[in-house]
Design a protein around this motif. Structure first.
Motif, PDB file in Angstrom:
ATOM      1  N   LEU A 111      54.672  78.511  61.092  1.00  0.00           N
ATOM      2  CA  LEU A 111      55.743  79.413  60.683  1.00  0.00           C
ATOM      3  C   LEU A 111      55.610  80.697  61.484  1.00  0.00           C
ATOM      4  O   LEU A 111      54.539  81.310  61.525  1.00  0.00           O
ATOM      5  CB  LEU A 111      55.632  79.731  59.186  1.00  0.00           C
ATOM      6  CG  LEU A 111      56.532  80.859  58.684  1.00  0.00           C
ATOM      7  CD1 LEU A 111      58.003  80.444  58.728  1.00  0.00           C
ATOM      8  CD2 LEU A 111      56.140  81.276  57.272  1.00  0.00           C
ATOM      9  N   THR A 112      56.695  81.102  62.133  1.00  0.00           N
ATOM     10  CA  THR A 112      56.722  82.350  62.881  1.00  0.00           C
ATOM     11  C   THR A 112      57.743  83.279  62.241  1.00  0.00           C
ATOM     12  O   THR A 112      58.894  82.895  62.039  1.00  0.00           O
ATOM     13  CB  THR A 112      57.110  82.117  64.356  1.00  0.00           C
ATOM     14  OG1 THR A 112      56.212  81.174  64.950  1.00  0.00           O
ATOM     15  CG2 THR A 112      57.060  83.425  65.132  1.00  0.00           C
ATOM     16  N   LEU A 113      57.329  84.491  61.904  1.00  0.00           N
ATOM     17  CA  LEU A 113      58.214  85.512  61.350  1.00  0.00           C
ATOM     18  C   LEU A 113      58.313  86.644  62.362  1.00  0.00           C
ATOM     19  O   LEU A 113      57.290  87.177  62.810  1.00  0.00           O
ATOM     20  CB  LEU A 113      57.654  86.043  60.027  1.00  0.00           C
ATOM     21  CG  LEU A 113      57.591  85.031  58.881  1.00  0.00           C
ATOM     22  CD1 LEU A 113      56.807  85.605  57.712  1.00  0.00           C
ATOM     23  CD2 LEU A 113      58.982  84.636  58.433  1.00  0.00           C
ATOM     24  N   THR A 129      56.492  69.573  55.529  1.00  0.00           N
ATOM     25  CA  THR A 129      57.943  69.438  55.513  1.00  0.00           C
ATOM     26  C   THR A 129      58.615  70.768  55.172  1.00  0.00           C
ATOM     27  O   THR A 129      57.943  71.757  54.832  1.00  0.00           O
ATOM     28  CB  THR A 129      58.361  68.398  54.475  1.00  0.00           C
ATOM     29  OG1 THR A 129      57.987  68.887  53.172  1.00  0.00           O
ATOM     30  CG2 THR A 129      57.679  67.060  54.717  1.00  0.00           C
ATOM     31  N   VAL A 130      59.945  70.764  55.227  1.00  0.00           N
ATOM     32  CA  VAL A 130      60.705  71.940  54.810  1.00  0.00           C
ATOM     33  C   VAL A 130      60.427  72.255  53.346  1.00  0.00           C
ATOM     34  O   VAL A 130      60.278  73.419  52.966  1.00  0.00           O
ATOM     35  CB  VAL A 130      62.212  71.719  55.048  1.00  0.00           C
ATOM     36  CG1 VAL A 130      63.035  72.827  54.393  1.00  0.00           C
ATOM     37  CG2 VAL A 130      62.514  71.666  56.541  1.00  0.00           C
ATOM     38  N   ASP A 131      60.329  71.214  52.503  1.00  0.00           N
ATOM     39  CA  ASP A 131      60.007  71.430  51.084  1.00  0.00           C
ATOM     40  C   ASP A 131      58.690  72.174  50.929  1.00  0.00           C
ATOM     41  O   ASP A 131      58.584  73.134  50.155  1.00  0.00           O
ATOM     42  CB  ASP A 131      59.910  70.087  50.344  1.00  0.00           C
ATOM     43  CG  ASP A 131      61.274  69.549  49.942  1.00  0.00           C
ATOM     44  OD1 ASP A 131      62.281  69.985  50.526  1.00  0.00           O
ATOM     45  OD2 ASP A 131      61.328  68.683  49.043  1.00  0.00           O
ATOM     46  N   GLN A 132      57.680  71.740  51.660  1.00  0.00           N
ATOM     47  CA  GLN A 132      56.358  72.375  51.561  1.00  0.00           C
ATOM     48  C   GLN A 132      56.412  73.815  52.068  1.00  0.00           C
ATOM     49  O   GLN A 132      55.763  74.703  51.509  1.00  0.00           O
ATOM     50  CB  GLN A 132      55.332  71.549  52.351  1.00  0.00           C
ATOM     51  CG  GLN A 132      55.032  70.205  51.683  1.00  0.00           C
ATOM     52  CD  GLN A 132      54.220  69.284  52.577  1.00  0.00           C
ATOM     53  OE1 GLN A 132      54.538  69.124  53.755  1.00  0.00           O
ATOM     54  NE2 GLN A 132      53.179  68.671  52.031  1.00  0.00           N
ATOM     55  N   LEU A 133      57.190  74.045  53.102  1.00  0.00           N
ATOM     56  CA  LEU A 133      57.351  75.401  53.615  1.00  0.00           C
ATOM     57  C   LEU A 133      57.977  76.304  52.567  1.00  0.00           C
ATOM     58  O   LEU A 133      57.487  77.414  52.304  1.00  0.00           O
ATOM     59  CB  LEU A 133      58.228  75.395  54.864  1.00  0.00           C
ATOM     60  CG  LEU A 133      58.688  76.769  55.359  1.00  0.00           C
ATOM     61  CD1 LEU A 133      57.512  77.566  55.902  1.00  0.00           C
ATOM     62  CD2 LEU A 133      59.793  76.635  56.389  1.00  0.00           C
ATOM     63  N   LEU A 134      59.072  75.850  51.942  1.00  0.00           N
ATOM     64  CA  LEU A 134      59.769  76.668  50.954  1.00  0.00           C
ATOM     65  C   LEU A 134      58.878  76.971  49.757  1.00  0.00           C
ATOM     66  O   LEU A 134      58.881  78.091  49.229  1.00  0.00           O
ATOM     67  CB  LEU A 134      61.043  75.959  50.505  1.00  0.00           C
ATOM     68  CG  LEU A 134      62.102  75.731  51.599  1.00  0.00           C
ATOM     69  CD1 LEU A 134      63.287  74.947  51.051  1.00  0.00           C
ATOM     70  CD2 LEU A 134      62.559  77.042  52.200  1.00  0.00           C
ATOM     71  N   THR A 136      55.567  77.101  49.786  1.00  0.00           N
ATOM     72  CA  THR A 136      54.500  77.998  50.220  1.00  0.00           C
ATOM     73  C   THR A 136      55.012  79.428  50.370  1.00  0.00           C
ATOM     74  O   THR A 136      54.338  80.386  49.974  1.00  0.00           O
ATOM     75  CB  THR A 136      53.904  77.503  51.553  1.00  0.00           C
ATOM     76  OG1 THR A 136      53.394  76.183  51.386  1.00  0.00           O
ATOM     77  CG2 THR A 136      52.771  78.422  52.011  1.00  0.00           C
ATOM     78  N   LEU A 137      56.199  79.574  50.928  1.00  0.00           N
ATOM     79  CA  LEU A 137      56.776  80.913  51.081  1.00  0.00           C
ATOM     80  C   LEU A 137      56.954  81.594  49.727  1.00  0.00           C
ATOM     81  O   LEU A 137      56.686  82.785  49.575  1.00  0.00           O
ATOM     82  CB  LEU A 137      58.129  80.818  51.791  1.00  0.00           C
ATOM     83  CG  LEU A 137      58.088  80.568  53.297  1.00  0.00           C
ATOM     84  CD1 LEU A 137      59.498  80.298  53.821  1.00  0.00           C
ATOM     85  CD2 LEU A 137      57.476  81.761  54.017  1.00  0.00           C
ATOM     86  N   ARG A 138      57.397  80.821  48.741  1.00  0.00           N
ATOM     87  CA  ARG A 138      57.652  81.398  47.418  1.00  0.00           C
ATOM     88  C   ARG A 138      56.353  81.643  46.652  1.00  0.00           C
ATOM     89  O   ARG A 138      56.152  82.728  46.104  1.00  0.00           O
ATOM     90  CB  ARG A 138      58.556  80.452  46.623  1.00  0.00           C
ATOM     91  CG  ARG A 138      58.907  80.957  45.216  1.00  0.00           C
ATOM     92  CD  ARG A 138      59.561  79.851  44.400  1.00  0.00           C
ATOM     93  NE  ARG A 138      58.648  78.734  44.231  1.00  0.00           N
ATOM     94  CZ  ARG A 138      59.003  77.459  44.382  1.00  0.00           C
ATOM     95  NH1 ARG A 138      60.235  77.135  44.718  1.00  0.00           N
ATOM     96  NH2 ARG A 138      58.112  76.491  44.205  1.00  0.00           N
TER      97      ARG A 138
END
Length: 269
Positions: A111-113, A129-134, A136-138
């Motif tokens: 992930l790059t911000l 996956t995208v699910d795991q990313l979302l 983790t972000l939250r």
């Protein structure tokens, strides 16, 4: 005596008929409510299934975040952005407001911000996956992506968890698109969704209202220019540091939220 008896009988029949009518109306109302609830569930599932089936998604969005000050003044902070997703593990997002100018890239591993205003960036390893990313972000970084519930591989699971009441409110128009308008209640929040009618039932607007904060502030996201499938432009989800941005630690990345720096979060009431 016969007249008295007949009068009593007529009165009894009228009372019975009135009671029966009231009972029928009551049952009809209850049946209608159950039918509306079942139909609302079907509409939400259709939206969820449609979103889950799309390998490629892109859209623009506008958000409004309500904040309530200590002196009970309610303020609305506006922001805009874009999202592009290629399932299962690619995402690009932007977020711009008066207090934030961020870009997010996820290539399935990193992930790059990017803080575009100050030409800085940070990176975090989040393989998955995208699910795991979302998630983790939250949950880990407290940086939820706007409308994240709608972008999971099964939005219905996220949205319906803890729901205690459902209403079908008919139709409405969002950005020129006719939508089905549904309302749901949970313990801590109420939420509403407008779903495009037709063979592309994507979410047009999503509103969450807090029930634990004084003033009942809301968060809303409205989608526009929604595209899916082959209509989505080919995107590059890798980070190319073409501006020679300075790399910093995640904790030092400013403007992570749509809040002015002089705002301090209070406690829920």
């Amino acid at each position: 005596m016969e007249k008295i008896a007949q009068k009593f009988l007529d009165t009894s029949i009228n009372r019975f008929a009135g009671a029966s009518l009231a009972l029928i109306i009551g049952l009809s109302t209850s049946t209608a409510a159950l039918a509306d609830e079942a139909y609302a569930k079907t509409l939400l599932k259709n939206m969820s299934d449609y979103m889950s089936a799309q390998k490629n998604i892109s859209f623009s969005y506008d958000t409004i975040l309500d904040v309530v000050t200590k002196d009970k003044q309610r303020l609305a902070l506006a922001g805009s952005g874009t999202v592009a997703i290629t399932r299962p593990d690619k995402l690009r997002g932007t977020r711009t407001s008066g207090f934030a100018d961020l870009e997010m890239l996820f290539d399935g591993k990193t992930l790059t911000l990017i803080g575009k205003g100050k030409n800085i960036y940070t990176q975090v390893e989040i393989p998955g996956t995208v699910d795991q990313l979302l998630d983790t972000l939250r949950d880990k970084y407290n940086r939820p992506l706007p409308g994240a519930d709608l972008l999971m591989s099964n939005p219905q699971d996220q949205l319906m968890s803890g729901v205690t009441n459902i209403k079908d409110l008919g139709s409405g128009v969002i950005g020129g698109t006719e939508c089905d308008h549904l309302a749901f209640r949970k313990k801590d929040v109420d939420w509403q969704i407008w779903i495009a009618q037709g063979d592309r039932p994507y979410p047009c607007r999503y509103v969450i209202t807090s029930k634990t904060i004084a003033g009942s502030p809301q968060y809303s996201i409205q989608l526009s220019d929604f595209k899916s499938g082959d209509a989505v432009a080919v995107d590059d989800f890798t980070f190319n540091n073409s501006t020679n941005a300075e790399k910093i630690e995640l904790k030092d990345l400013p403007n992570a939220e749509d809040l002015p720096s002089n705002f301090v979060r209070g406690k829920a009431q």
